[in-house]
Write a protein that holds these residues in place. Structure first.
Motif, PDB file in Angstrom:
ATOM      1  N   HIS A  88      48.579  62.895  84.578  1.00 24.14           N
ATOM      2  CA  HIS A  88      49.652  62.161  83.917  1.00 24.14           C
ATOM      3  C   HIS A  88      49.633  60.661  84.208  1.00 24.14           C
ATOM      4  O   HIS A  88      50.254  59.887  83.469  1.00 24.14           O
ATOM      5  CB  HIS A  88      51.011  62.741  84.324  1.00 24.14           C
ATOM      6  N   ARG A  89      48.931  60.261  85.262  1.00 25.18           N
ATOM      7  CA  ARG A  89      48.998  58.851  85.669  1.00 25.18           C
ATOM      8  C   ARG A  89      47.703  58.083  85.448  1.00 25.18           C
ATOM      9  O   ARG A  89      47.644  56.893  85.749  1.00 25.18           O
ATOM     10  CB  ARG A  89      49.383  58.767  87.162  1.00 25.18           C
ATOM     11  N   VAL A  90      46.681  58.722  84.930  1.00 21.65           N
ATOM     12  CA  VAL A  90      45.403  58.058  84.677  1.00 21.65           C
ATOM     13  C   VAL A  90      45.054  58.211  83.208  1.00 21.65           C
ATOM     14  O   VAL A  90      45.192  59.302  82.640  1.00 21.65           O
ATOM     15  CB  VAL A  90      44.274  58.656  85.548  1.00 21.65           C
ATOM     16  N   CYS A  91      44.615  57.123  82.589  1.00 21.68           N
ATOM     17  CA  CYS A  91      44.235  57.215  81.175  1.00 21.68           C
ATOM     18  C   CYS A  91      43.242  56.110  80.835  1.00 21.68           C
ATOM     19  O   CYS A  91      43.073  55.146  81.587  1.00 21.68           O
ATOM     20  CB  CYS A  91      45.466  57.122  80.273  1.00 21.68           C
ATOM     21  N   LYS A  92      42.579  56.270  79.703  1.00 23.57           N
ATOM     22  CA  LYS A  92      41.761  55.188  79.167  1.00 23.57           C
ATOM     23  C   LYS A  92      42.689  54.110  78.587  1.00 23.57           C
ATOM     24  O   LYS A  92      43.829  54.388  78.202  1.00 23.57           O
ATOM     25  CB  LYS A  92      40.828  55.718  78.068  1.00 23.57           C
ATOM     26  N   GLY A  93      42.181  52.884  78.530  1.00 27.61           N
ATOM     27  CA  GLY A  93      42.997  51.777  78.059  1.00 27.61           C
ATOM     28  C   GLY A  93      43.563  51.994  76.666  1.00 27.61           C
ATOM     29  O   GLY A  93      44.701  51.627  76.374  1.00 27.61           O
ATOM     30  N   GLY A  94      42.772  52.631  75.815  1.00 24.88           N
ATOM     31  CA  GLY A  94      43.216  52.864  74.443  1.00 24.88           C
ATOM     32  C   GLY A  94      44.387  53.818  74.336  1.00 24.88           C
ATOM     33  O   GLY A  94      45.050  53.883  73.294  1.00 24.88           O
ATOM     34  N   HIS A  95      44.663  54.577  75.400  1.00 24.72           N
ATOM     35  CA  HIS A  95      45.770  55.546  75.377  1.00 24.72           C
ATOM     36  C   HIS A  95      47.057  54.947  75.953  1.00 24.72           C
ATOM     37  O   HIS A  95      48.091  55.627  75.995  1.00 24.72           O
ATOM     38  CB  HIS A  95      45.372  56.791  76.183  1.00 24.72           C
ATOM     39  N   LEU A  96      46.989  53.682  76.355  1.00 25.42           N
ATOM     40  CA  LEU A  96      48.130  53.053  77.020  1.00 25.42           C
ATOM     41  C   LEU A  96      49.399  53.098  76.180  1.00 25.42           C
ATOM     42  O   LEU A  96      50.488  53.428  76.680  1.00 25.42           O
ATOM     43  CB  LEU A  96      47.788  51.606  77.374  1.00 25.42           C
ATOM     44  N   VAL A  97      49.297  52.759  74.893  1.00 29.46           N
ATOM     45  CA  VAL A  97      50.505  52.673  74.061  1.00 29.46           C
ATOM     46  C   VAL A  97      51.223  54.017  73.988  1.00 29.46           C
ATOM     47  O   VAL A  97      52.458  54.068  73.920  1.00 29.46           O
ATOM     48  CB  VAL A  97      50.168  52.165  72.639  1.00 29.46           C
ATOM     49  N   PHE A  98      50.465  55.111  74.033  1.00 30.55           N
ATOM     50  CA  PHE A  98      51.090  56.437  73.950  1.00 30.55           C
ATOM     51  C   PHE A  98      51.762  56.799  75.274  1.00 30.55           C
ATOM     52  O   PHE A  98      52.808  57.451  75.291  1.00 30.55           O
ATOM     53  CB  PHE A  98      50.036  57.473  73.572  1.00 30.55           C
ATOM     54  N   LYS A  99      51.177  56.371  76.380  1.00 31.74           N
ATOM     55  CA  LYS A  99      51.808  56.574  77.682  1.00 31.74           C
ATOM     56  C   LYS A  99      53.113  55.779  77.766  1.00 31.74           C
ATOM     57  O   LYS A  99      54.122  56.269  78.287  1.00 31.74           O
ATOM     58  CB  LYS A  99      50.859  56.151  78.806  1.00 31.74           C
ATOM     59  N   VAL A 100      53.083  54.556  77.262  1.00 30.14           N
ATOM     60  CA  VAL A 100      54.294  53.729  77.277  1.00 30.14           C
ATOM     61  C   VAL A 100      55.388  54.375  76.435  1.00 30.14           C
ATOM     62  O   VAL A 100      56.569  54.358  76.798  1.00 30.14           O
ATOM     63  CB  VAL A 100      53.985  52.305  76.786  1.00 30.14           C
ATOM     64  N   ASP A 101      54.995  54.965  75.312  1.00 31.87           N
ATOM     65  CA  ASP A 101      55.969  55.698  74.486  1.00 31.87           C
ATOM     66  C   ASP A 101      56.639  56.808  75.297  1.00 31.87           C
ATOM     67  O   ASP A 101      57.854  57.036  75.178  1.00 31.87           O
ATOM     68  CB  ASP A 101      55.275  56.306  73.257  1.00 31.87           C
ATOM     69  N   GLU A 102      55.859  57.514  76.104  1.00 29.66           N
ATOM     70  CA  GLU A 102      56.425  58.580  76.938  1.00 29.66           C
ATOM     71  C   GLU A 102      57.466  58.024  77.906  1.00 29.66           C
ATOM     72  O   GLU A 102      58.540  58.607  78.091  1.00 29.66           O
ATOM     73  CB  GLU A 102      55.305  59.272  77.725  1.00 29.66           C
ATOM     74  N   PHE A 103      57.157  56.899  78.514  1.00 34.96           N
ATOM     75  CA  PHE A 103      58.098  56.300  79.463  1.00 34.96           C
ATOM     76  C   PHE A 103      59.360  55.815  78.750  1.00 34.96           C
ATOM     77  O   PHE A 103      60.473  55.951  79.268  1.00 34.96           O
ATOM     78  CB  PHE A 103      57.439  55.141  80.207  1.00 34.96           C
ATOM     79  N   GLN A 104      59.187  55.273  77.551  1.00 37.34           N
ATOM     80  CA  GLN A 104      60.356  54.802  76.807  1.00 37.34           C
ATOM     81  C   GLN A 104      61.255  55.959  76.391  1.00 37.34           C
ATOM     82  O   GLN A 104      62.486  55.838  76.388  1.00 37.34           O
ATOM     83  CB  GLN A 104      59.904  54.001  75.581  1.00 37.34           C
TER      84      GLN A 104
END
Length: 286
Positions: free
Chosen positions: A140-156
């Motif tokens: 849940h805490r490691v991702c490729k750079g291109g997946h960042l926006v989707f991780k940020v969506d999860e936090f929002q």
């Protein structure tokens, strides 16, 4: 050479991350980069800090090509690249320490910490992440750079309540920028002699040595551009590479200038601090 390659890799990784971060809604976040904050007798560093009214996100970015294998049992990472294997400490633990230090720093400044999230991103397109699913935290805490926006969506989606006002964020941003202390380069470890340093002014456009002083401007005979301020970077390089102080004569020798009055004017216009009389004046960086 190894240090240069590390610096270049870090810079390239930041460029890649700048693109991914630009995909976020600019009204949702204040984004700070490359923070180095003193705390107690130590410092903590944050590659990217995203501040919103609902949470803060700390990002530790890695720019590593090759196969990245996580070993959660022993808190380490193996990178296999070009027939070599290297071992690194777990980057998740690294960013978790940053979260701990950041929270402590906020409390020290009488700021109630907002919810603090964290990520480790791998911005290099050649990074192949191996076995992250064996550990839920890594997954849940490691991702490729291109997946960042989707991780940020999860936090929002996770954080709906506003805990900071825009005024609070601006105040915190100013405090972080004021507290930031860039790491000073230790040039002495390279054992450079003065004879190793190329004198003269390097062209800021084509990087050719050295520019000539013509009609109160610097002229590059290699690419034809002119500059009024090319000497400023050369003087800063002198302080970094040669020593913390400079005399008029040392500047003339370093910039290949025949005129004392010209070097005096250049130093005066940079508003450098100095000691001594006009004849024996010594300049140093503020």
């Amino acid at each position: 050479m190894k240090d240069l390659l590390i610096k270049r890799a870090g810079f390239k990784g930041e460029q890649e991350m700048d693109y991914y971060l630009s995909l976020l809604n600019e009204n949702d976040f204040h984004i700070l980069q490359d923070l180095r904050i003193p705390h107690g007798t130590n410092y903590f560093q944050i590659d990217f800090l995203l501040l919103s009214t609902k949470f803060a996100l700390l990002i530790e970015n890695k720019n590593m090509p090759g196969s990245i294998e996580f070993d959660p049992a022993f808190k380490q990472v193996f990178r296999r690249y070009n027939d070599t294997t290297e071992v690194y400490d777990c980057p998740v633990d690294q960013v978790k320490r940053q979260v701990y230090q950041f929270r402590s720093w906020l409390k020290k400044h009488n700021i109630t910490p907002p919810p603090l999230e964290f990520l480790v991103t791998y911005s290099n397109h050649g990074s192949i992440l191996q076995n992250p699913s064996k550990n839920q935290e890594i997954y849940h805490r490691v991702c490729k750079g291109g997946h960042l926006v989707f991780k940020v969506d999860e936090f929002q989606n996770r954080h709906q309540r506003e805990v900071l006002s825009l005024k609070d964020i601006k105040k915190l941003t100013k405090l972080l920028i004021k507290s930031h202390e860039p790491e000073k380069a230790d040039i002495n470890k390279y054992n450079l002699a003065p004879s190793d340093i190329i004198p003269g002014i390097q062209c800021p456009t084509c990087e050719h040595f050295h520019m000539e002083r013509i009609s109160r401007k610097w002229y590059c005979s290699h690419c034809g551009i002119t500059s009024s301020h090319a000497h400023e970077q050369a003087i800063l390089d002198y302080f970094l590479l040669i020593g913390p102080t400079m005399t008029n004569k040392q500047l003339r020798n370093f910039l290949c200038l025949p005129s004392r009055s010209t070097s005096t004017n250049l130093l005066r216009n940079m508003s450098l601090q100095h000691t001594g009389s006009t004849k024996n004046r010594v300049y140093f960086q503020a």
